[in-house]
Design a protein around this motif. Structure first.
Motif, PDB file in Angstrom:
ATOM      1  N   PHE A   1       4.670   4.295   2.527  1.00  0.00           N
ATOM      2  CA  PHE A   1       4.670   2.971   2.266  1.00  0.00           C
ATOM      3  C   PHE A   1       4.538   1.744   2.938  1.00  0.00           C
ATOM      4  N   VAL A   2       3.755   0.791   3.032  1.00  0.00           N
ATOM      5  CA  VAL A   2       3.381   0.059   3.907  1.00  0.00           C
ATOM      6  C   VAL A   2       3.643  -1.320   3.348  1.00  0.00           C
ATOM      7  N   ASN A   3       4.638  -2.313   3.405  1.00  0.00           N
ATOM      8  CA  ASN A   3       4.915  -3.441   2.750  1.00  0.00           C
ATOM      9  C   ASN A   3       4.713  -3.349   1.232  1.00  0.00           C
ATOM     10  N   ALA A   4       5.353  -2.402   0.752  1.00  0.00           N
ATOM     11  CA  ALA A   4       5.164  -2.163  -0.733  1.00  0.00           C
ATOM     12  C   ALA A   4       6.229  -2.906  -1.777  1.00  0.00           C
ATOM     13  N   GLY A   5       5.986  -2.855  -2.933  1.00  0.00           N
ATOM     14  CA  GLY A   5       6.944  -3.458  -3.805  1.00  0.00           C
ATOM     15  C   GLY A   5       6.908  -2.420  -4.926  1.00  0.00           C
ATOM     16  N   VAL A   6       7.884  -2.073  -5.532  1.00  0.00           N
ATOM     17  CA  VAL A   6       8.424  -1.191  -6.563  1.00  0.00           C
ATOM     18  C   VAL A   6       9.511  -1.773  -7.619  1.00  0.00           C
ATOM     19  N   THR A   7       9.406  -1.428  -8.947  1.00  0.00           N
ATOM     20  CA  THR A   7      10.501  -1.729  -9.751  1.00  0.00           C
ATOM     21  C   THR A   7      10.775  -0.594 -10.500  1.00  0.00           C
ATOM     22  N   TYR A   8      11.913  -0.087 -10.564  1.00  0.00           N
ATOM     23  CA  TYR A   8      12.736   0.996 -11.121  1.00  0.00           C
ATOM     24  C   TYR A   8      13.324   0.396 -12.472  1.00  0.00           C
TER      25      TYR A   8
ATOM     26  N   ARG B   1       0.725  -1.362   0.077  1.00  0.00           N
ATOM     27  CA  ARG B   1       0.015   0.012   0.192  1.00  0.00           C
ATOM     28  C   ARG B   1       0.893   1.246   0.245  1.00  0.00           C
ATOM     29  N   ALA B   2       0.405   2.022  -0.455  1.00  0.00           N
ATOM     30  CA  ALA B   2       0.869   3.788  -0.478  1.00  0.00           C
ATOM     31  C   ALA B   2      -0.198   4.557   0.018  1.00  0.00           C
ATOM     32  N   ILE B   3       0.225   5.480   0.941  1.00  0.00           N
ATOM     33  CA  ILE B   3      -0.779   6.477   1.672  1.00  0.00           C
ATOM     34  C   ILE B   3      -0.180   7.652   1.219  1.00  0.00           C
ATOM     35  N   VAL B   4      -1.234   8.505   0.897  1.00  0.00           N
ATOM     36  CA  VAL B   4      -0.653   9.829   0.638  1.00  0.00           C
ATOM     37  C   VAL B   4      -1.722  10.803   1.442  1.00  0.00           C
ATOM     38  N   ASN B   5      -0.884  11.916   2.231  1.00  0.00           N
ATOM     39  CA  ASN B   5      -1.682  12.843   2.879  1.00  0.00           C
ATOM     40  C   ASN B   5      -0.806  13.989   2.506  1.00  0.00           C
ATOM     41  N   ALA B   6      -1.050  14.865   1.790  1.00  0.00           N
ATOM     42  CA  ALA B   6      -0.515  16.278   1.614  1.00  0.00           C
ATOM     43  C   ALA B   6      -1.308  17.242   1.193  1.00  0.00           C
ATOM     44  N   ARG B   7      -0.918  18.400   1.482  1.00  0.00           N
ATOM     45  CA  ARG B   7      -1.333  19.723   1.181  1.00  0.00           C
ATOM     46  C   ARG B   7      -0.558  20.277   0.172  1.00  0.00           C
ATOM     47  N   PHE B   8      -0.830  21.022  -0.944  1.00  0.00           N
ATOM     48  CA  PHE B   8      -0.247  21.560  -1.949  1.00  0.00           C
ATOM     49  C   PHE B   8      -0.777  22.994  -2.071  1.00  0.00           C
ATOM     50  N   GLU B   9       0.290  24.009  -2.261  1.00  0.00           N
ATOM     51  CA  GLU B   9      -0.101  25.463  -2.440  1.00  0.00           C
ATOM     52  C   GLU B   9       0.728  25.746  -3.736  1.00  0.00           C
ATOM     53  N   GLY B  10       0.439  26.284  -4.683  1.00  0.00           N
ATOM     54  CA  GLY B  10       0.805  26.840  -5.535  1.00  0.00           C
ATOM     55  C   GLY B  10      -0.023  26.367  -7.169  1.00  0.00           C
ATOM     56  N   PRO B  11       0.621  27.077  -8.252  1.00  0.00           N
ATOM     57  CA  PRO B  11       0.055  27.031  -9.381  1.00  0.00           C
ATOM     58  C   PRO B  11      -0.442  25.564  -9.872  1.00  0.00           C
ATOM     59  N   ILE B  12      -1.596  25.097 -10.439  1.00  0.00           N
ATOM     60  CA  ILE B  12      -1.770  23.947 -10.889  1.00  0.00           C
ATOM     61  C   ILE B  12      -1.094  23.613 -12.035  1.00  0.00           C
ATOM     62  N   ALA B  13      -0.843  24.600 -13.278  1.00  0.00           N
ATOM     63  CA  ALA B  13      -0.194  24.471 -14.382  1.00  0.00           C
ATOM     64  C   ALA B  13       0.872  25.624 -14.561  1.00  0.00           C
ATOM     65  N   GLY B  14       1.706  25.062 -15.625  1.00  0.00           N
ATOM     66  CA  GLY B  14       2.829  26.120 -15.676  1.00  0.00           C
ATOM     67  C   GLY B  14       4.231  25.588 -14.777  1.00  0.00           C
ATOM     68  N   THR B  15       5.240  26.299 -15.212  1.00  0.00           N
ATOM     69  CA  THR B  15       6.529  25.889 -14.836  1.00  0.00           C
ATOM     70  C   THR B  15       6.910  26.531 -13.712  1.00  0.00           C
ATOM     71  N   ASP B  16       6.114  27.681 -13.195  1.00  0.00           N
ATOM     72  CA  ASP B  16       6.618  28.538 -12.000  1.00  0.00           C
ATOM     73  C   ASP B  16       6.285  27.631 -10.670  1.00  0.00           C
ATOM     74  N   SER B  17       7.124  27.183 -10.274  1.00  0.00           N
ATOM     75  CA  SER B  17       7.240  26.493  -8.892  1.00  0.00           C
ATOM     76  C   SER B  17       7.827  27.384  -7.851  1.00  0.00           C
ATOM     77  N   THR B  18       8.347  28.365  -8.040  1.00  0.00           N
ATOM     78  CA  THR B  18       8.905  29.222  -7.160  1.00  0.00           C
ATOM     79  C   THR B  18       8.240  29.698  -5.738  1.00  0.00           C
ATOM     80  N   SER B  19       6.697  29.630  -6.101  1.00  0.00           N
ATOM     81  CA  SER B  19       5.801  29.862  -5.113  1.00  0.00           C
ATOM     82  C   SER B  19       5.061  28.871  -4.472  1.00  0.00           C
ATOM     83  N   SER B  20       5.557  27.520  -5.099  1.00  0.00           N
ATOM     84  CA  SER B  20       4.590  26.418  -4.607  1.00  0.00           C
ATOM     85  C   SER B  20       5.452  25.702  -3.480  1.00  0.00           C
ATOM     86  N   GLN B  21       4.604  25.075  -2.685  1.00  0.00           N
ATOM     87  CA  GLN B  21       4.975  24.240  -1.541  1.00  0.00           C
ATOM     88  C   GLN B  21       4.157  23.033  -1.117  1.00  0.00           C
ATOM     89  N   VAL B  22       4.567  21.955  -0.802  1.00  0.00           N
ATOM     90  CA  VAL B  22       3.596  20.828  -0.256  1.00  0.00           C
ATOM     91  C   VAL B  22       4.155  20.392   1.102  1.00  0.00           C
TER      92      VAL B  22
END
Length: 194
Positions: free
Chosen positions: A31-38, A4-25
């Motif tokens: 991860f709980v007993n997860a498996g991932v392949t790179y 399992r993967a559990i996400v709990n996050a709050r994002f502030e910033g533009p939804i589109a575009g490349t300006d991430s200077t004012s973004s924060q999360v």
């Protein structure tokens, strides 16, 4: 893959575009007993447990445990200014990782020892998931990783070492052995390459 993967996050910033200077999360990805392949490095991780914590623009890994092949790892570290660089120039990120293992089998990681490939790219789709996947791939293929490794036992084919400590910088073109020491065959080896 599994788990399992559990996400709990709050994002502030533009939804589109490349300006991430004012973004924060702020939040976490757990991860709980997860498996991932790179796929670009053909590495499969199992028994993945722990959190990726996002704080403002930084990524913090307070302690993740995982298995790859016969090796069990504990990883902690950080990537400062992760959010800004990930969105604009993922290849400029510096990932700082501390890795420890009770017993490390280097054969499990031989795909990391050669020159980094360009990896398999995700189809050129404009979905958010494919864009994020391409950025993650670029971060791992073109970015830098400062790795501090500690293990009481390291094995590679017929080579065995004990008391292994290493500081290594992995970049796009170079593996820089900053400081490596280990015991082997009743002796001690110390390397520092500048």
């Amino acid at each position: 893959n599994e788990g399992r993967a559990i996400v709990n996050a709050r994002f502030e910033g533009p939804i589109a575009g490349t300006d991430s200077t004012s973004s924060q999360v702020d939040g976490y990805l757990r991860f709980v007993n997860a498996g991932v392949t790179y796929v670009p490095r053909a590495i499969t991780v199992t028994n993945l447990d722990g959190d990726l914590i996002f704080k403002n623009k930084d990524l913090i890994v307070p302690g993740i445990t995982m298995s790859t092949g016969k090796s069990n790892l504990r990883v902690n570290g950080k990537a400062e200014n992760f959010l800004s660089l990930f969105n604009i120039s993922p290849e400029k990120l510096l990932l700082s990782w501390n890795v420890s293992s009770k017993e490390l089998f280097l054969e499990d990681y031989k795909s990391f020892l050669g020159k980094r490939g360009k990896g398999g790219s995700v189809r050129s789709s404009k979905t958010a998931l494919s864009k994020a996947s391409n950025k993650i791939d670029k971060m791992f293929t073109d970015g830098n990783v400062h790795l501090t490794l500690s293990t009481p036992a390291l094995h590679y084919r017929k080579f065995d070492a004990t008391e292994v400590n290493a500081a290594i910088l992995l970049s796009n073109e170079v593996v820089d052995l900053e400081n490596v020491s280990f015991r082997h065959a009743d002796g001690t080896v110390s390397l520092k390459v500048e």
